[in-house]
Design a protein around this motif. Structure first.
Motif, PDB file in Angstrom:
ATOM      1  N   MET A  56       0.784  -1.263   0.121  1.00 17.54           N
ATOM      2  CA  MET A  56      -0.045   0.157   0.063  1.00 17.54           C
ATOM      3  C   MET A  56       0.745   1.193  -0.127  1.00 17.54           C
ATOM      4  O   MET A  56       2.020   1.256   0.837  1.00 17.54           O
ATOM      5  CB  MET A  56      -0.859  -0.077   1.319  1.00 17.54           C
ATOM      6  N   THR A  57       0.471   2.199  -0.807  1.00 21.44           N
ATOM      7  CA  THR A  57       1.288   3.489  -0.936  1.00 21.44           C
ATOM      8  C   THR A  57       0.764   4.822  -0.164  1.00 21.44           C
ATOM      9  O   THR A  57      -0.522   4.923  -0.243  1.00 21.44           O
ATOM     10  CB  THR A  57       1.470   3.985  -2.379  1.00 21.44           C
ATOM     11  N   VAL A  58       1.452   5.280   0.769  1.00 23.49           N
ATOM     12  CA  VAL A  58       1.199   6.341   1.503  1.00 23.49           C
ATOM     13  C   VAL A  58       1.745   7.555   0.833  1.00 23.49           C
ATOM     14  O   VAL A  58       2.940   7.528   0.755  1.00 23.49           O
ATOM     15  CB  VAL A  58       1.511   6.145   3.019  1.00 23.49           C
ATOM     16  N   PHE A  59       1.026   8.834   0.911  1.00 23.57           N
ATOM     17  CA  PHE A  59       1.708   9.928   0.188  1.00 23.57           C
ATOM     18  C   PHE A  59       1.716  11.005   1.500  1.00 23.57           C
ATOM     19  O   PHE A  59       0.444  11.153   1.975  1.00 23.57           O
ATOM     20  CB  PHE A  59       0.672  10.481  -0.782  1.00 23.57           C
ATOM     21  N   ILE A  60       2.895  11.381   1.729  1.00 26.83           N
ATOM     22  CA  ILE A  60       2.890  12.481   3.069  1.00 26.83           C
ATOM     23  C   ILE A  60       3.641  13.627   2.649  1.00 26.83           C
ATOM     24  O   ILE A  60       4.612  13.751   2.114  1.00 26.83           O
ATOM     25  CB  ILE A  60       3.641  11.907   3.896  1.00 26.83           C
ATOM     26  N   THR A  61       2.692  14.841   2.572  1.00 20.80           N
ATOM     27  CA  THR A  61       3.662  16.242   2.292  1.00 20.80           C
ATOM     28  C   THR A  61       4.054  16.761   3.887  1.00 20.80           C
ATOM     29  O   THR A  61       3.997  16.160   5.005  1.00 20.80           O
ATOM     30  CB  THR A  61       2.605  16.958   1.874  1.00 20.80           C
ATOM     31  N   GLY A  62       5.072  17.370   3.812  1.00 17.60           N
ATOM     32  CA  GLY A  62       5.726  17.903   4.992  1.00 17.60           C
ATOM     33  C   GLY A  62       6.606  16.962   5.702  1.00 17.60           C
ATOM     34  O   GLY A  62       6.579  16.916   6.916  1.00 17.60           O
ATOM     35  N   ALA A  63       7.180  16.114   4.811  1.00 20.86           N
ATOM     36  CA  ALA A  63       7.790  14.797   5.227  1.00 20.86           C
ATOM     37  C   ALA A  63       9.250  15.173   5.809  1.00 20.86           C
ATOM     38  O   ALA A  63       9.975  14.130   6.423  1.00 20.86           O
ATOM     39  CB  ALA A  63       7.666  13.762   4.484  1.00 20.86           C
ATOM     40  N   SER A  64       9.870  16.330   5.686  1.00 18.53           N
ATOM     41  CA  SER A  64      11.162  16.636   5.847  1.00 18.53           C
ATOM     42  C   SER A  64      11.280  16.959   7.540  1.00 18.53           C
ATOM     43  O   SER A  64      12.512  17.118   7.969  1.00 18.53           O
ATOM     44  CB  SER A  64      11.642  17.807   5.105  1.00 18.53           C
ATOM     45  N   ALA A  65      10.276  16.943   8.194  1.00 19.76           N
ATOM     46  CA  ALA A  65      10.584  17.490   9.589  1.00 19.76           C
ATOM     47  C   ALA A  65       9.262  17.293  10.595  1.00 19.76           C
ATOM     48  O   ALA A  65       8.284  16.695  10.031  1.00 19.76           O
ATOM     49  CB  ALA A  65      10.625  18.924   9.767  1.00 19.76           C
ATOM     50  N   GLY A  66       9.423  17.220  11.774  1.00 20.03           N
ATOM     51  CA  GLY A  66       8.285  17.012  12.580  1.00 20.03           C
ATOM     52  C   GLY A  66       7.332  15.911  12.468  1.00 20.03           C
ATOM     53  O   GLY A  66       7.758  14.767  12.356  1.00 20.03           O
ATOM     54  N   ILE A  67       5.818  16.370  12.458  1.00 17.22           N
ATOM     55  CA  ILE A  67       4.975  15.476  12.561  1.00 17.22           C
ATOM     56  C   ILE A  67       4.954  14.667  11.034  1.00 17.22           C
ATOM     57  O   ILE A  67       4.867  13.322  11.228  1.00 17.22           O
ATOM     58  CB  ILE A  67       3.707  16.019  12.387  1.00 17.22           C
TER      59      ILE A  67
ATOM     60  N   VAL B  58       2.283  13.811  -8.089  1.00 20.20           N
ATOM     61  CA  VAL B  58       1.149  12.733  -7.687  1.00 20.20           C
ATOM     62  C   VAL B  58       1.212  11.790  -8.853  1.00 20.20           C
ATOM     63  O   VAL B  58       1.371  10.562  -8.484  1.00 20.20           O
ATOM     64  CB  VAL B  58      -0.127  13.500  -7.625  1.00 20.20           C
ATOM     65  N   ALA B  59       1.403  12.260 -10.056  1.00 17.96           N
ATOM     66  CA  ALA B  59       1.263  10.966 -11.275  1.00 17.96           C
ATOM     67  C   ALA B  59       2.575  10.420 -11.207  1.00 17.96           C
ATOM     68  O   ALA B  59       2.588   9.234 -11.341  1.00 17.96           O
ATOM     69  CB  ALA B  59       1.347  12.115 -12.429  1.00 17.96           C
ATOM     70  N   THR B  60       3.749  10.907 -10.891  1.00 19.26           N
ATOM     71  CA  THR B  60       5.097  10.374 -10.812  1.00 19.26           C
ATOM     72  C   THR B  60       4.837   9.312  -9.709  1.00 19.26           C
ATOM     73  O   THR B  60       5.435   8.256 -10.041  1.00 19.26           O
ATOM     74  CB  THR B  60       6.174  11.299 -10.336  1.00 19.26           C
TER      75      THR B  60
ATOM     76  N   LEU C  10       5.211   3.955  -7.352  1.00 24.34           N
ATOM     77  CA  LEU C  10       5.118   3.262  -6.005  1.00 24.34           C
ATOM     78  C   LEU C  10       3.813   2.619  -6.346  1.00 24.34           C
ATOM     79  O   LEU C  10       3.530   1.998  -5.422  1.00 24.34           O
ATOM     80  CB  LEU C  10       4.938   4.270  -4.870  1.00 24.34           C
ATOM     81  N   GLY C  11       2.979   2.894  -7.289  1.00 23.09           N
ATOM     82  CA  GLY C  11       1.674   2.386  -7.315  1.00 23.09           C
ATOM     83  C   GLY C  11       0.677   3.268  -6.884  1.00 23.09           C
ATOM     84  O   GLY C  11       0.658   4.416  -6.393  1.00 23.09           O
ATOM     85  N   PRO C  12      -0.616   2.955  -6.900  1.00 26.04           N
ATOM     86  CA  PRO C  12      -1.920   3.626  -6.520  1.00 26.04           C
ATOM     87  C   PRO C  12      -1.716   4.128  -4.991  1.00 26.04           C
ATOM     88  O   PRO C  12      -1.414   3.370  -4.078  1.00 26.04           O
ATOM     89  CB  PRO C  12      -3.230   2.618  -6.446  1.00 26.04           C
ATOM     90  N   ILE C  13      -1.817   5.529  -4.961  1.00 26.06           N
ATOM     91  CA  ILE C  13      -1.825   6.069  -3.554  1.00 26.06           C
ATOM     92  C   ILE C  13      -3.175   5.548  -2.912  1.00 26.06           C
ATOM     93  O   ILE C  13      -4.366   6.011  -3.333  1.00 26.06           O
ATOM     94  CB  ILE C  13      -1.773   7.605  -3.782  1.00 26.06           C
TER      95      ILE C  13
END
Ligand SMILES: NC(=O)c1ccc[n+]([C@@H]2O[C@H](COP(=O)([O-])OP(=O)(O)OC[C@H]3O[C@@H](n4cnc5c(N)ncnc54)[C@H](OP(=O)(O)O)[C@@H]3O)[C@@H](O)[C@H]2O)c1
Length: 261
Positions: A1-12, A68-70, A75-78
């Motif tokens: 399963m693919t998880v897409f996370i923004t703001g992944a460089s720090a914190g939460i 998102v397309a890349t 990695l497959g469907p988000i």
């Protein structure tokens, strides 16, 4: 399963990325600072899942659509998208700082929309998926000194709440998470007293549980949520005194900006 996370460089976002990697997921980690994202590859949790990093700015509509397309090709469907990237800012003067308002709205509101629109299009084709917005308890009350941040998070809540109803019949679940203070770079930068901040690991455990349970709306800690709800039914004069008092305690000093954070 693919998880897409923004703001992944720090914190939460960084901690959520490690959590999902540790549990064997493929994770697409998005933020602007590539060097900080690269550090994720050194983490032991990478051994269990599959990580790919993407340097991108959520305020850029076309770039986010391309990312998102890349990701779907790489990695497959988000299946799970977490719109977490966000900024905050205080205004200690009794006037409106237009530049600050613009930056907050661009990142916290338009950035969330830019992230979710292409993800939703892809999920609608498949008729399944979950999207999550990391909003804030600041959405529940207009707090002095951070009213523009509060306004941006109210917009996030309403956007997600409407999407919840629009997307549910199409098999897409929407979760809104409203944390109070969490120990991250954000609270360090804003000089929030440490004792008011929840430990990051504790907050992450609560967030991933709410996501797993597909909660529609989750605010934590519970006592702060109830405190703000009770406050909102008290007379205006009481609300004003309490909010001025907490603003003074929470944001007592002028901010010294640190560009490395
Ligand atoms: N910490 C708290 O007390 C707290 C409480 C309630 C809600 N929240 C919310 O939780 C979320 C995460 O906050 P945090 O505490 O983890 O903050 P943080 O440690 O400052 O991290 C913020 C993240 O957002 C990314 N980001 C900011 N602007 C971006 C942009 N234009 N494009 C792409 N990425 C961007 C940053 O990465 P780059 O700089 O590398 O782009 C960073 O990875 C935010 O939405 C915040 O409002 C935090």
């Amino acid at each position: 399963m693919t998880v897409f996370i923004t703001g992944a460089s720090a914190g939460i976002g960084y901690a959520l990325t490690l959590h999902y990697l540790k549990h064997g997921y493929s994770v697409a980690a998005i933020a602007r600072r590539e060097a900080k994202l690269q550090a994720l590859y050194q983490e032991p949790q990478c051994r269990y899942g599959h990580l790919k990093i993407y340097a991108a700015d959520v305020t850029q509509k076309q770039i986010m659509a391309d990312v998102v397309a890349t990701v779907e090709k790489d990695l497959g469907p988000i299946e799970l998208a977490i719109a977490n990237a966000g900024i905050t800012a205080q205004n200690l003067e009794a006037k409106l700082d237009l530049e600050q308002v613009e930056q907050l709205m661009q990142t916290n509101v338009i950035g969330v929309a830019n992230t979710l629109a292409p993800v939703i299009d892809a999920m609608l084709l498949r008729g399944r998926g979950q999207i999550v917005g990391i909003s804030s308890m600041a959405a529940l009350h207009a707090l002095p000194r951070i009213s523009a941040y509060c306004a941006s998070k109210v917009a996030v809540n309403y956007l997600l709440e409407g999407l919840y109803r629009d997307l549910k019949p199409h098999g897409i679940h929407v979760t809104t998470i409203c944390p109070s203070f969490v120990d991250t770079d954000m609270t360090v930068k804003e000089q929030v007293p440490n004792h008011l901040c929840m430990q990051r690991e504790v907050a992450i455990a609560k967030i991933v549980r709410a996501i797993g349970q597909r909660r529609r709306f989750y605010c934590f800690p519970y006592w702060s949520y109830h405190f703000l709800n009770i406050l909102s039914i008290l007379p205006n004069v009481v609300q004003g005194s309490v909010l001025n008092y907490v603003a003074e305690r929470w944001f007592p000093r002028p901010i010294v900006m640190d560009s490395t954070l």
